[in-house]
Design a protein around this motif. Structure first.
Motif, PDB file in Angstrom:
ATOM      1  N   LEU A  17       0.827  -1.211   0.000  1.00  0.00           N
ATOM      2  CA  LEU A  17       0.000   0.000   0.000  1.00  0.00           C
ATOM      3  C   LEU A  17       0.859   1.259   0.000  1.00  0.00           C
ATOM      4  CD1 LEU A  17      -2.796  -1.055   2.539  1.00  0.00           C
ATOM      5  CD2 LEU A  17      -2.956  -0.940   0.039  1.00  0.00           C
ATOM      6  N   ALA A  18       1.991   1.195   0.727  1.00  0.00           N
ATOM      7  CA  ALA A  18       2.871   2.369   0.777  1.00  0.00           C
ATOM      8  C   ALA A  18       3.463   2.676  -0.592  1.00  0.00           C
ATOM      9  CB  ALA A  18       3.979   2.128   1.803  1.00  0.00           C
ATOM     10  N   VAL A  19       3.862   1.625  -1.325  1.00  0.00           N
ATOM     11  CA  VAL A  19       4.418   1.838  -2.657  1.00  0.00           C
ATOM     12  C   VAL A  19       3.370   2.427  -3.590  1.00  0.00           C
ATOM     13  CG1 VAL A  19       5.347   0.664  -4.694  1.00  0.00           C
ATOM     14  CG2 VAL A  19       6.165   0.054  -2.415  1.00  0.00           C
ATOM     15  N   LEU A  20       2.135   1.895  -3.541  1.00  0.00           N
ATOM     16  CA  LEU A  20       1.069   2.419  -4.411  1.00  0.00           C
ATOM     17  C   LEU A  20       0.719   3.859  -4.057  1.00  0.00           C
ATOM     18  CD1 LEU A  20      -1.267  -0.717  -4.578  1.00  0.00           C
ATOM     19  CD2 LEU A  20       0.398   0.060  -6.280  1.00  0.00           C
ATOM     20  N   PHE A  21       0.699   4.172  -2.750  1.00  0.00           N
ATOM     21  CA  PHE A  21       0.390   5.537  -2.325  1.00  0.00           C
ATOM     22  C   PHE A  21       1.488   6.501  -2.775  1.00  0.00           C
ATOM     23  CE2 PHE A  21       0.736   8.940   0.850  1.00  0.00           C
ATOM     24  CZ  PHE A  21      -0.520   9.492   0.734  1.00  0.00           C
ATOM     25  N   ASN A  22       2.758   6.058  -2.609  1.00  0.00           N
ATOM     26  CA  ASN A  22       3.876   6.913  -3.030  1.00  0.00           C
ATOM     27  C   ASN A  22       3.844   7.146  -4.539  1.00  0.00           C
ATOM     28  OD1 ASN A  22       6.639   8.162  -2.570  1.00  0.00           O
ATOM     29  ND2 ASN A  22       7.152   6.507  -4.016  1.00  0.00           N
ATOM     30  N   ARG A  23       3.453   6.126  -5.272  1.00  0.00           N
ATOM     31  CA  ARG A  23       3.378   6.248  -6.739  1.00  0.00           C
ATOM     32  C   ARG A  23       2.282   7.229  -7.133  1.00  0.00           C
ATOM     33  NH1 ARG A  23       7.086   3.957 -10.531  1.00  0.00           N
ATOM     34  NH2 ARG A  23       6.049   3.946 -12.556  1.00  0.00           N
ATOM     35  N   ILE A  61       4.230  10.324 -10.688  1.00  0.00           N
ATOM     36  CA  ILE A  61       4.899   9.508 -11.693  1.00  0.00           C
ATOM     37  C   ILE A  61       3.844   8.690 -12.438  1.00  0.00           C
ATOM     38  CG2 ILE A  61       6.632   7.709 -12.053  1.00  0.00           C
ATOM     39  CD1 ILE A  61       7.973   8.588  -9.505  1.00  0.00           C
ATOM     40  N   ALA A  62       4.052   8.478 -13.701  1.00  0.00           N
ATOM     41  CA  ALA A  62       3.107   7.712 -14.510  1.00  0.00           C
ATOM     42  C   ALA A  62       2.941   6.305 -13.934  1.00  0.00           C
ATOM     43  CB  ALA A  62       3.605   7.641 -15.951  1.00  0.00           C
ATOM     44  N   PRO A  63       1.704   5.793 -13.947  1.00  0.00           N
ATOM     45  CA  PRO A  63       1.468   4.469 -13.374  1.00  0.00           C
ATOM     46  C   PRO A  63       2.142   3.345 -14.138  1.00  0.00           C
ATOM     47  CG  PRO A  63      -0.490   5.280 -14.500  1.00  0.00           C
ATOM     48  CD  PRO A  63       0.471   6.422 -14.445  1.00  0.00           C
ATOM     49  N   ASP A 122      10.501   0.797  -7.140  1.00  0.00           N
ATOM     50  CA  ASP A 122       9.133   0.362  -6.814  1.00  0.00           C
ATOM     51  C   ASP A 122       8.929  -1.110  -7.151  1.00  0.00           C
ATOM     52  OD1 ASP A 122       8.571   2.861  -5.933  1.00  0.00           O
ATOM     53  OD2 ASP A 122       7.495   3.507  -7.743  1.00  0.00           O
ATOM     54  N   LEU A 123       9.461  -1.540  -8.281  1.00  0.00           N
ATOM     55  CA  LEU A 123       9.334  -2.944  -8.653  1.00  0.00           C
ATOM     56  C   LEU A 123      10.027  -3.857  -7.640  1.00  0.00           C
ATOM     57  CD1 LEU A 123       9.856  -2.788 -12.543  1.00  0.00           C
ATOM     58  CD2 LEU A 123       7.731  -3.283 -11.308  1.00  0.00           C
ATOM     59  N   ALA A 160       7.451  -7.095  -1.030  1.00  0.00           N
ATOM     60  CA  ALA A 160       6.160  -7.092  -0.336  1.00  0.00           C
ATOM     61  C   ALA A 160       5.382  -8.373  -0.635  1.00  0.00           C
ATOM     62  CB  ALA A 160       5.356  -5.864  -0.747  1.00  0.00           C
ATOM     63  N   VAL A 161       5.350  -8.778  -1.898  1.00  0.00           N
ATOM     64  CA  VAL A 161       4.644 -10.012  -2.262  1.00  0.00           C
ATOM     65  C   VAL A 161       5.306 -11.225  -1.618  1.00  0.00           C
ATOM     66  CG1 VAL A 161       4.042 -11.525  -4.188  1.00  0.00           C
ATOM     67  CG2 VAL A 161       3.760  -9.045  -4.401  1.00  0.00           C
ATOM     68  N   THR A 162       6.641 -11.224  -1.535  1.00  0.00           N
ATOM     69  CA  THR A 162       7.350 -12.328  -0.879  1.00  0.00           C
ATOM     70  C   THR A 162       6.974 -12.425   0.593  1.00  0.00           C
ATOM     71  OG1 THR A 162       9.227 -12.065  -2.397  1.00  0.00           O
ATOM     72  CG2 THR A 162       9.629 -13.274  -0.352  1.00  0.00           C
ATOM     73  N   ASN A 163       6.861 -11.275   1.256  1.00  0.00           N
ATOM     74  CA  ASN A 163       6.439 -11.276   2.666  1.00  0.00           C
ATOM     75  C   ASN A 163       5.034 -11.840   2.823  1.00  0.00           C
ATOM     76  OD1 ASN A 163       8.666 -10.304   4.125  1.00  0.00           O
ATOM     77  ND2 ASN A 163       8.197  -8.179   3.598  1.00  0.00           N
ATOM     78  N   ILE A 164       4.150 -11.444   1.936  1.00  0.00           N
ATOM     79  CA  ILE A 164       2.769 -11.931   2.028  1.00  0.00           C
ATOM     80  C   ILE A 164       2.722 -13.443   1.834  1.00  0.00           C
ATOM     81  CG2 ILE A 164       0.501 -11.858   0.925  1.00  0.00           C
ATOM     82  CD1 ILE A 164       1.013  -8.910   0.292  1.00  0.00           C
ATOM     83  N   LEU A 165       3.442 -13.941   0.843  1.00  0.00           N
ATOM     84  CA  LEU A 165       3.463 -15.394   0.611  1.00  0.00           C
ATOM     85  C   LEU A 165       4.092 -16.141   1.786  1.00  0.00           C
ATOM     86  CD1 LEU A 165       4.472 -15.494  -3.175  1.00  0.00           C
ATOM     87  CD2 LEU A 165       2.198 -15.806  -2.166  1.00  0.00           C
ATOM     88  N   SER A 166       5.137 -15.570   2.375  1.00  0.00           N
ATOM     89  CA  SER A 166       5.765 -16.202   3.536  1.00  0.00           C
ATOM     90  C   SER A 166       4.786 -16.291   4.703  1.00  0.00           C
ATOM     91  CB  SER A 166       7.015 -15.418   3.959  1.00  0.00           C
ATOM     92  OG  SER A 166       7.980 -15.404   2.927  1.00  0.00           O
TER      93      SER A 166
END
Length: 288
Positions: free
Chosen positions: A77-83, A88-90, A102-103, A109-115
């Motif tokens: 969420l922080a990355v999306l909010f900062n973007r 910056i263009a989406p 960001d990538l 972030a996705v790795t943390n969620i899967l873990s």
């Protein structure tokens, strides 16, 4: 001595029995460190330290397992909010350092969620003691000398008090001299415990293996061993078994009510008990 000759409850075993007091005086029970420390003025060795982090984690197991999901979700969420607020263009642009950062953050972030999802789905199996399926019995060969009976009963009381032991069988010189604790119920006679066939037991692979190696054999999870069929006299839900050789003339079979319930200290202590019992039997049963 004839195999299979037993007497049930030959000696009353009550806390105030004079015979019980004689056994306790002859074979004193081990004391805990706290008891011995109070008698010699205090414990002088290194003091154990409490691991506060480990205690906190064990008490908040569900929260700790979910923590990577919270961290990953918050980072995403922080990355999306900062973007969004940075203008910056989406669309990700490989030439932009911000896009590359960001990538990388999104991947973490996705790795943390899967873990976190893996931690929640994989949990250690809770191991607890079981109630034995069987009946209690106390069978002692009536021809045993009093010192041997005293030591056998002391061993049973000690094991049942400080370990997960629920059954004890002692086979010596081709004869079962003790069967005490819980035993499997006979299918032929209701309310009767299955007796120990010493000859059949000695022909099995478990007995032969222990006598050949001369060392203790610990079956931490009895249900995983096909050799459990050689122990039909134990309760059906016996969880763990220790096979302790008594010299080259016998074996002690100790059944427990918890998977992996016998610690390494228990195993070492049982080995010493086996050596002591073998010395007693050799000394007192010359003509056994």
């Amino acid at each position: 001595m004839e195999a299979g000759s037993f007497v049930r409850n030959p000696i009353p075993w009550t806390p105030k029995s004079p015979f019980r007091r004689r056994i306790d005086s002859a074979f004193p029970r081990s004391v805990r460190v706290s008891d011995s420390a109070s008698s010699d003025g205090g414990y002088r060795g290194p003091k154990p330290t409490r691991d506060l982090v480990a205690n906190w984690v064990s008490k908040n197991d569900d929260f700790v397992r979910s923590l990577p999901i919270y961290v990953g979700g918050t980072s995403l969420l922080a990355v999306l909010f900062n973007r969004t607020v940075s203008g910056i263009a989406p669309v990700a642009d490989a030439s932009s350092s911000q896009s590359r950062a960001d990538l990388l953050t999104l991947g973490l972030a996705v790795t943390n969620i899967l873990s976190g999802l893996v931690w929640l789905s994989v949990r250690p199996k809770t191991i607890s003691m079981v109630n034995p399926i069987g009946i209690e019995c106390q069978r002692i060969n009536p021809q045993l000398p009093t010192p041997v009976v005293s030591e056998l009963l002391w061993i049973w009381e000690s094991l049942s008090d400080v370990t997960c032991c629920m059954s004890l069988v002692v086979v010596y010189d081709r004869s079962c001299i003790l069967q005490i604790g819980f035993a499997a119920e006979s299918s032929e006679i209701e309310g009767e415990a299955v007796s120990v066939d010493a000859i059949t037991l000695m022909q099995g692979s478990l007995y032969q293996g222990v006598m050949k190696s001369g060392v203790q054999n610990y079956l931490a999870n009895l249900s995983l061993y096909p050799g459990k069929s050689e122990l039909p006299f134990l309760p059906l839900n016996t969880q763990a078994v220790i096979l302790q050789p008594l010299g080259d003339r016998g074996i002690a079979i100790i059944g427990g009510d918890t998977i992996r319930g016998f610690t390494t200290s228990d195993q070492a202590w049982i080995s010493f008990i086996g050596e002591k019992l073998d010395a007693t039997l050799v000394k007192c049963l010359v003509n056994f």
